[in-house]
Write an enzyme that holds these catalytic residues in place. Structure first.
Site, PDB file in Angstrom:
ATOM      1  N   ARG A 111      11.371  -7.746   5.076  1.00 56.55           N
ATOM      2  CA  ARG A 111      11.482  -6.536   5.574  1.00 56.55           C
ATOM      3  C   ARG A 111      12.235  -6.240   6.859  1.00 56.55           C
ATOM      4  O   ARG A 111      12.983  -5.442   7.132  1.00 56.55           O
ATOM      5  CB  ARG A 111      10.340  -5.678   5.549  1.00 56.55           C
ATOM      6  CG  ARG A 111      10.447  -4.194   5.573  1.00 56.55           C
ATOM      7  CD  ARG A 111       9.083  -3.348   5.512  1.00 56.55           C
ATOM      8  NE  ARG A 111       8.078  -3.712   6.562  1.00 56.55           N
ATOM      9  CZ  ARG A 111       6.949  -3.149   6.500  1.00 56.55           C
ATOM     10  NH1 ARG A 111       6.545  -2.548   5.528  1.00 56.55           N
ATOM     11  NH2 ARG A 111       6.061  -3.308   7.516  1.00 56.55           N
ATOM     12  N   LYS A 162       1.046  -1.215   0.098  1.00 54.64           N
ATOM     13  CA  LYS A 162      -0.101  -0.077  -0.233  1.00 54.64           C
ATOM     14  C   LYS A 162       0.714   1.192  -0.013  1.00 54.64           C
ATOM     15  O   LYS A 162       0.464   2.121  -0.597  1.00 54.64           O
ATOM     16  CB  LYS A 162      -0.830   0.071   1.201  1.00 54.64           C
ATOM     17  CG  LYS A 162      -2.022  -0.853   1.490  1.00 54.64           C
ATOM     18  CD  LYS A 162      -2.761  -0.321   2.787  1.00 54.64           C
ATOM     19  CE  LYS A 162      -2.122  -0.399   4.154  1.00 54.64           C
ATOM     20  NZ  LYS A 162      -1.396  -1.521   4.805  1.00 54.64           N
ATOM     21  N   ARG A 197      -0.808  -8.609  13.238  1.00 53.44           N
ATOM     22  CA  ARG A 197      -1.344  -7.574  12.540  1.00 53.44           C
ATOM     23  C   ARG A 197      -2.157  -7.984  11.237  1.00 53.44           C
ATOM     24  O   ARG A 197      -3.186  -7.484  10.725  1.00 53.44           O
ATOM     25  CB  ARG A 197      -0.333  -6.885  11.949  1.00 53.44           C
ATOM     26  CG  ARG A 197       0.461  -5.787  13.013  1.00 53.44           C
ATOM     27  CD  ARG A 197       1.958  -5.505  12.769  1.00 53.44           C
ATOM     28  NE  ARG A 197       2.091  -4.989  11.673  1.00 53.44           N
ATOM     29  CZ  ARG A 197       3.340  -5.095  10.858  1.00 53.44           C
ATOM     30  NH1 ARG A 197       4.208  -5.743  11.525  1.00 53.44           N
ATOM     31  NH2 ARG A 197       3.496  -4.459   9.757  1.00 53.44           N
TER      32      ARG A 197
HETATM   33  P1  ADP Z   1       1.286  -2.214   8.655  1.00 52.19           P
HETATM   34  O1  ADP Z   1      -0.125  -1.816   7.957  1.00 52.19           O
HETATM   35  O2  ADP Z   1       2.257  -2.867   7.784  1.00 52.19           O
HETATM   36  O3  ADP Z   1       1.117  -2.781   9.937  1.00 52.19           O
HETATM   37  P2  ADP Z   1       1.818   0.481   8.950  1.00 52.19           P
HETATM   38  O4  ADP Z   1       2.769   1.363   8.899  1.00 52.19           O
HETATM   39  O5  ADP Z   1       0.582   1.128   7.978  1.00 52.19           O
HETATM   40  O6  ADP Z   1       1.789  -0.795   9.000  1.00 52.19           O
HETATM   41  O7  ADP Z   1       0.864   0.675  10.538  1.00 52.19           O
HETATM   42  C1  ADP Z   1       1.983   0.622  11.642  1.00 52.19           C
HETATM   43  C2  ADP Z   1       1.461   0.376  13.062  1.00 52.19           C
HETATM   44  O8  ADP Z   1       0.465   1.992  13.232  1.00 52.19           O
HETATM   45  C3  ADP Z   1      -0.193  -0.432  13.084  1.00 52.19           C
HETATM   46  O9  ADP Z   1       0.185  -1.676  13.105  1.00 52.19           O
HETATM   47  C4  ADP Z   1      -0.910   0.280  14.206  1.00 52.19           C
HETATM   48  O10 ADP Z   1      -0.457   0.154  15.337  1.00 52.19           O
HETATM   49  C5  ADP Z   1      -0.712   1.831  13.878  1.00 52.19           C
HETATM   50  N1  ADP Z   1      -1.639   2.622  12.796  1.00 52.19           N
HETATM   51  C6  ADP Z   1      -1.684   2.581  11.628  1.00 52.19           C
HETATM   52  N2  ADP Z   1      -2.577   3.220  10.981  1.00 52.19           N
HETATM   53  C7  ADP Z   1      -3.754   2.887  12.132  1.00 52.19           C
HETATM   54  C8  ADP Z   1      -5.116   3.018  12.147  1.00 52.19           C
HETATM   55  N3  ADP Z   1      -5.764   3.517  10.991  1.00 52.19           N
HETATM   56  N4  ADP Z   1      -5.706   2.923  13.212  1.00 52.19           N
HETATM   57  C9  ADP Z   1      -5.168   2.419  14.283  1.00 52.19           C
HETATM   58  N5  ADP Z   1      -3.702   2.058  14.249  1.00 52.19           N
HETATM   59  C10 ADP Z   1      -2.960   2.386  13.365  1.00 52.19           C
END
Ligand code: ADP
Length: 190
Positions: free
Chosen positions: A128, A14, A145
């Site tokens: 990664r 994404k 996750r």
């Molecule tokens: P990924 O989708 O690969 O887990 P991201 O970088 O998108 O990685 O997000 C990392 C972490 O940030 C998530 O595991 C969560 O803890 C937090 N996070 C990101 N976006 C949100 C969201 N919309 N709501 C709640 N927590 C979020």
């Protein structure tokens, strides 16, 4: 003006594809994960609050995440559009985003889903982890996750499909392959 959401499981690419779309349309890519990580790095209050959830692979509470997203979407550079990556992830976030956009009297144009195989993305995330050492990339947290995505976030895709906004794209293959499919999907209605 183009307003897009990117949806897909952790590791689906994404963030990479959001960046490509942002360049193409000249709009900001907004990644909630990146904003949280920057806050953790800078030791802000928001970062301190978010960190323990992120380490465990849990979602940061909606009250924290929603306010942060509203602040970001109120910035002037978003007037020309945005690509949101990693938000919304819960039904409450979908409703909150609806309110923010309604307040701004604007609408989403399209929601892009990257469809990928779970085992494939787990393998990507483990690779990664080895390369970058992100805290939340150990195997049990990666599985957590993926599980949270399947139970909390995947159902939201239906919500956007029912609104006629969804483009589902095969996320397997090279970055260029996937970017080409997204471009084709955005060019064509439905
Ligand atoms: P990924 O989708 O690969 O887990 P991201 O970088 O998108 O990685 O997000 C990392 C972490 O940030 C998530 O595991 C969560 O803890 C937090 N996070 C990101 N976006 C949100 C969201 N919309 N709501 C709640 N927590 C979020």
């Amino acid at each position: 003006v183009t307003r897009l959401l990117m949806m897909g499981p952790p590791g689906s690419g994404k963030g990479t594809q959001a960046g490509i779309l942002a360049d193409r349309f000249g709009i900001p890519a907004i990644s909630t994960g990146d904003i949280f990580r920057a806050n953790v790095r800078d030791g802000t209050r928001l970062g301190k609050e978010a960190e323990r959830y992120m380490k465990a692979g849990d979602y940061v509470p909606d009250e924290v995440t929603n306010g942060m997203v509203r602040d970001r979407l109120d910035q002037p550079d978003v007037a020309d559009g945005f690509v949101l990556d990693g938000y919304p992830r819960t039904l409450a976030q979908v409703e909150y985003l609806d309110d923010v956009l309604a307040d701004q009297q604007v609408k989403l144009d399209r929601v892009v889903e990257l469809a990928v195989d779970v085992e494939e993305v787990v393998a990507r995330l483990l690779a990664r982890a080895a390369a970058e050492g992100r805290d939340d990339d150990d195997e049990s947290v990666i599985r957590r996750r993926q599980h949270l995505y399947a139970s909390e976030t995947k159902p939201l895709i239906r919500v956007y499909a029912d609104r006629g906004l969804l483009s589902s794209v095969n996320g397997q293959g090279t970055v260029d392959d996937v970017a080409g499919r997204i471009a084709a999907a955005l060019g064509a209605p439905g």
